[in-house]
Design an enzyme around this catalytic site. Sequence first.
Site, PDB file in Angstrom:
ATOM      1  N   GLN A 131      -6.454   3.323  -2.358  1.00  0.00           N
ATOM      2  CA  GLN A 131      -6.932   2.004  -1.929  1.00  0.00           C
ATOM      3  C   GLN A 131      -6.961   2.009  -0.405  1.00  0.00           C
ATOM      4  O   GLN A 131      -5.913   1.989   0.245  1.00  0.00           O
ATOM      5  CB  GLN A 131      -5.975   0.912  -2.437  1.00  0.00           C
ATOM      6  N   HIS A 141      -2.220   2.996  -7.626  1.00  0.00           N
ATOM      7  CA  HIS A 141      -2.889   3.387  -6.376  1.00  0.00           C
ATOM      8  C   HIS A 141      -1.892   3.645  -5.267  1.00  0.00           C
ATOM      9  O   HIS A 141      -0.730   3.266  -5.347  1.00  0.00           O
ATOM     10  CB  HIS A 141      -3.932   2.363  -5.940  1.00  0.00           C
ATOM     11  N   GLU A 145     -11.322  -3.821   1.281  1.00  0.00           N
ATOM     12  CA  GLU A 145     -10.764  -2.620   0.654  1.00  0.00           C
ATOM     13  C   GLU A 145     -11.812  -1.838  -0.116  1.00  0.00           C
ATOM     14  O   GLU A 145     -12.812  -2.386  -0.583  1.00  0.00           O
ATOM     15  CB  GLU A 145      -9.628  -3.011  -0.289  1.00  0.00           C
ATOM     16  N   GLU A 188       4.195  -2.037  -4.950  1.00  0.00           N
ATOM     17  CA  GLU A 188       3.387  -3.044  -5.648  1.00  0.00           C
ATOM     18  C   GLU A 188       3.423  -2.746  -7.146  1.00  0.00           C
ATOM     19  O   GLU A 188       3.495  -1.582  -7.546  1.00  0.00           O
ATOM     20  CB  GLU A 188       1.945  -2.937  -5.119  1.00  0.00           C
ATOM     21  N   HIS A 214       1.457   1.349   1.211  1.00  0.00           N
ATOM     22  CA  HIS A 214       2.239   1.004   0.021  1.00  0.00           C
ATOM     23  C   HIS A 214       1.885   1.916  -1.135  1.00  0.00           C
ATOM     24  O   HIS A 214       0.849   2.584  -1.108  1.00  0.00           O
ATOM     25  CB  HIS A 214       2.039  -0.468  -0.384  1.00  0.00           C
TER      26      HIS A 214
HETATM   27  C1  V0V Z   1       6.750  -4.014   6.816  1.00  0.00           C
HETATM   28  N1  V0V Z   1       7.791  -3.181   6.729  1.00  0.00           N
HETATM   29  C2  V0V Z   1       7.451  -2.138   5.986  1.00  0.00           C
HETATM   30  C3  V0V Z   1       6.106  -2.375   5.597  1.00  0.00           C
HETATM   31  N2  V0V Z   1       5.703  -3.542   6.126  1.00  0.00           N
HETATM   32  N3  V0V Z   1       8.132  -1.065   5.598  1.00  0.00           N
HETATM   33  C4  V0V Z   1       7.485  -0.176   4.827  1.00  0.00           C
HETATM   34  N4  V0V Z   1       6.178  -0.313   4.434  1.00  0.00           N
HETATM   35  C5  V0V Z   1       5.476  -1.393   4.800  1.00  0.00           C
HETATM   36  N5  V0V Z   1       4.209  -1.534   4.421  1.00  0.00           N
HETATM   37  C6  V0V Z   1       9.096  -3.339   7.380  1.00  0.00           C
HETATM   38  C7  V0V Z   1       8.950  -3.524   8.876  1.00  0.00           C
HETATM   39  O1  V0V Z   1       8.907  -2.279   9.535  1.00  0.00           O
HETATM   40  C8  V0V Z   1      10.181  -4.304   9.230  1.00  0.00           C
HETATM   41  O2  V0V Z   1      11.279  -3.455   9.343  1.00  0.00           O
HETATM   42  C9  V0V Z   1      10.370  -5.192   8.018  1.00  0.00           C
HETATM   43  O3  V0V Z   1       9.691  -4.542   6.925  1.00  0.00           O
HETATM   44  C10 V0V Z   1       9.746  -6.577   8.222  1.00  0.00           C
HETATM   45  O4  V0V Z   1       8.412  -6.370   8.583  1.00  0.00           O
HETATM   46  P1  V0V Z   1       7.548  -7.291   9.560  1.00  0.00           P
HETATM   47  O5  V0V Z   1       6.666  -6.400  10.343  1.00  0.00           O
HETATM   48  O6  V0V Z   1       8.442  -8.255  10.284  1.00  0.00           O
HETATM   49  O7  V0V Z   1       6.609  -8.052   8.566  1.00  0.00           O
HETATM   50  P2  V0V Z   1       6.894  -9.243   7.579  1.00  0.00           P
HETATM   51  O8  V0V Z   1       8.342  -9.358   7.232  1.00  0.00           O
HETATM   52  O9  V0V Z   1       6.181 -10.438   8.086  1.00  0.00           O
HETATM   53  O10 V0V Z   1       6.085  -8.691   6.314  1.00  0.00           O
HETATM   54  C11 V0V Z   1       6.491  -7.574   5.576  1.00  0.00           C
HETATM   55  C12 V0V Z   1       6.093  -7.822   4.113  1.00  0.00           C
HETATM   56  C13 V0V Z   1       4.581  -8.111   4.097  1.00  0.00           C
HETATM   57  C14 V0V Z   1       6.442  -6.571   3.315  1.00  0.00           C
HETATM   58  C15 V0V Z   1       6.895  -9.016   3.575  1.00  0.00           C
HETATM   59  O11 V0V Z   1       3.880  -6.982   4.602  1.00  0.00           O
HETATM   60  C16 V0V Z   1       4.047  -8.451   2.742  1.00  0.00           C
HETATM   61  O12 V0V Z   1       4.153  -9.599   2.288  1.00  0.00           O
HETATM   62  N6  V0V Z   1       3.433  -7.467   2.033  1.00  0.00           N
HETATM   63  C17 V0V Z   1       2.871  -7.703   0.711  1.00  0.00           C
HETATM   64  C18 V0V Z   1       1.405  -8.020   0.768  1.00  0.00           C
HETATM   65  C19 V0V Z   1       0.580  -6.885   1.320  1.00  0.00           C
HETATM   66  O13 V0V Z   1       1.089  -5.905   1.850  1.00  0.00           O
HETATM   67  N7  V0V Z   1      -0.801  -7.040   1.208  1.00  0.00           N
HETATM   68  C20 V0V Z   1      -1.728  -6.055   1.692  1.00  0.00           C
HETATM   69  C21 V0V Z   1      -2.172  -5.168   0.596  1.00  0.00           C
HETATM   70  P3  V0V Z   1      12.189  -3.394  10.652  1.00  0.00           P
HETATM   71  O14 V0V Z   1      11.272  -3.028  11.764  1.00  0.00           O
HETATM   72  O15 V0V Z   1      12.733  -4.777  10.766  1.00  0.00           O
HETATM   73  O16 V0V Z   1      13.225  -2.352  10.332  1.00  0.00           O
HETATM   74  S1  V0V Z   1      -3.198  -6.054  -0.549  1.00  0.00           S
HETATM   75  C22 V0V Z   1      -3.305  -5.066  -1.949  1.00  0.00           C
HETATM   76  O17 V0V Z   1      -2.547  -4.023  -2.023  1.00  0.00           O
HETATM   77  C23 V0V Z   1      -4.206  -5.461  -2.940  1.00  0.00           C
HETATM   78  C24 V0V Z   1      -5.107  -6.614  -2.783  1.00  0.00           C
HETATM   79  C25 V0V Z   1      -4.276  -4.706  -4.226  1.00  0.00           C
HETATM   80  O18 V0V Z   1      -3.570  -3.725  -4.401  1.00  0.00           O
HETATM   81  O19 V0V Z   1      -5.081  -5.129  -5.117  1.00  0.00           O
HETATM   82 CO    CO Z   2      -2.466  -2.390  -3.270  1.00  0.00          CO
END
Ligand code: V0V
Ligand code: CO
Length: 149
Positions: A60, A7, A43, A134, A84
């Site tokens: 998604q 996705h 979602e 992912e 993502h």
């Molecule tokens: C953050 N950053 C990204 C980003 N999110 N870069 C590209 N794409 C993204 N989506 C960058 C952000 O600009 C910062 O860069 C740096 O990473 C740190 O970000 P932050 O804003 O300080 O945020 P953090 O560090 O607290 O969290 C970032 C992470 C977090 C990636 C660790 O979003 C995470 O744990 N994601 C995984 C879970 C998730 O996304 N769940 C939602 C979808 P600079 O500014 O420092 O350069 S759930 C899903 O997909 C499901 C259920 C499914 O598929 O079934």
């Molecule tokens: Co997802």
Amino acid sequence: MLTRIDHIGIACHDLDRTVEFYRATYGFEVFHSEVNEEQGVREAMIRINGTSDGGASYLQLLEPTRPDSAVGKWLAKNGEGVHHIAFGTEDVDGDADDIRGKGVRVLYDEPRTGSMGSRITFLHPKDCHGVLTELVTAAPPAPGTPDEH
Ligand code: V0V
Ligand code: CO
């Protein structure tokens, strides 16, 4: 082995309005929707096509359930858009281990629950040229149900 785009995750402020955009503009219908409290998202999965590995590819659409969630924080900073990409695999555990061994940060020690009972993990966007990535292993079809794919 990663065998498909499972996705593309798209962050939005209003899931119902975004679903309606995809329906009215492209004719896409929602295949599945759920709330994932652990991830802080509401979602909707829009199934685009089946794939040769027996899986499928989806959009998604993601609305945050709380502002301090991953999608909530990202939306506040960036506005709506692609959040993502997700690759499908038969073996999320094995592929995550392989990729971790290449020096890419895998965000979870063990895969967590994703959409439709899948098992998911994420790779840090800073290790993936700016793309939050992912890995997904779809849930096996429930016994006795015809294969949807
Ligand atoms: C953050 N950053 C990204 C980003 N999110 N870069 C590209 N794409 C993204 N989506 C960058 C952000 O600009 C910062 O860069 C740096 O990473 C740190 O970000 P932050 O804003 O300080 O945020 P953090 O560090 O607290 O969290 C970032 C992470 C977090 C990636 C660790 O979003 C995470 O744990 N994601 C995984 C879970 C998730 O996304 N769940 C939602 C979808 P600079 O500014 O420092 O350069 S759930 C899903 O997909 C499901 C259920 C499914 O598929 O079934
Ligand atoms: Co997802």
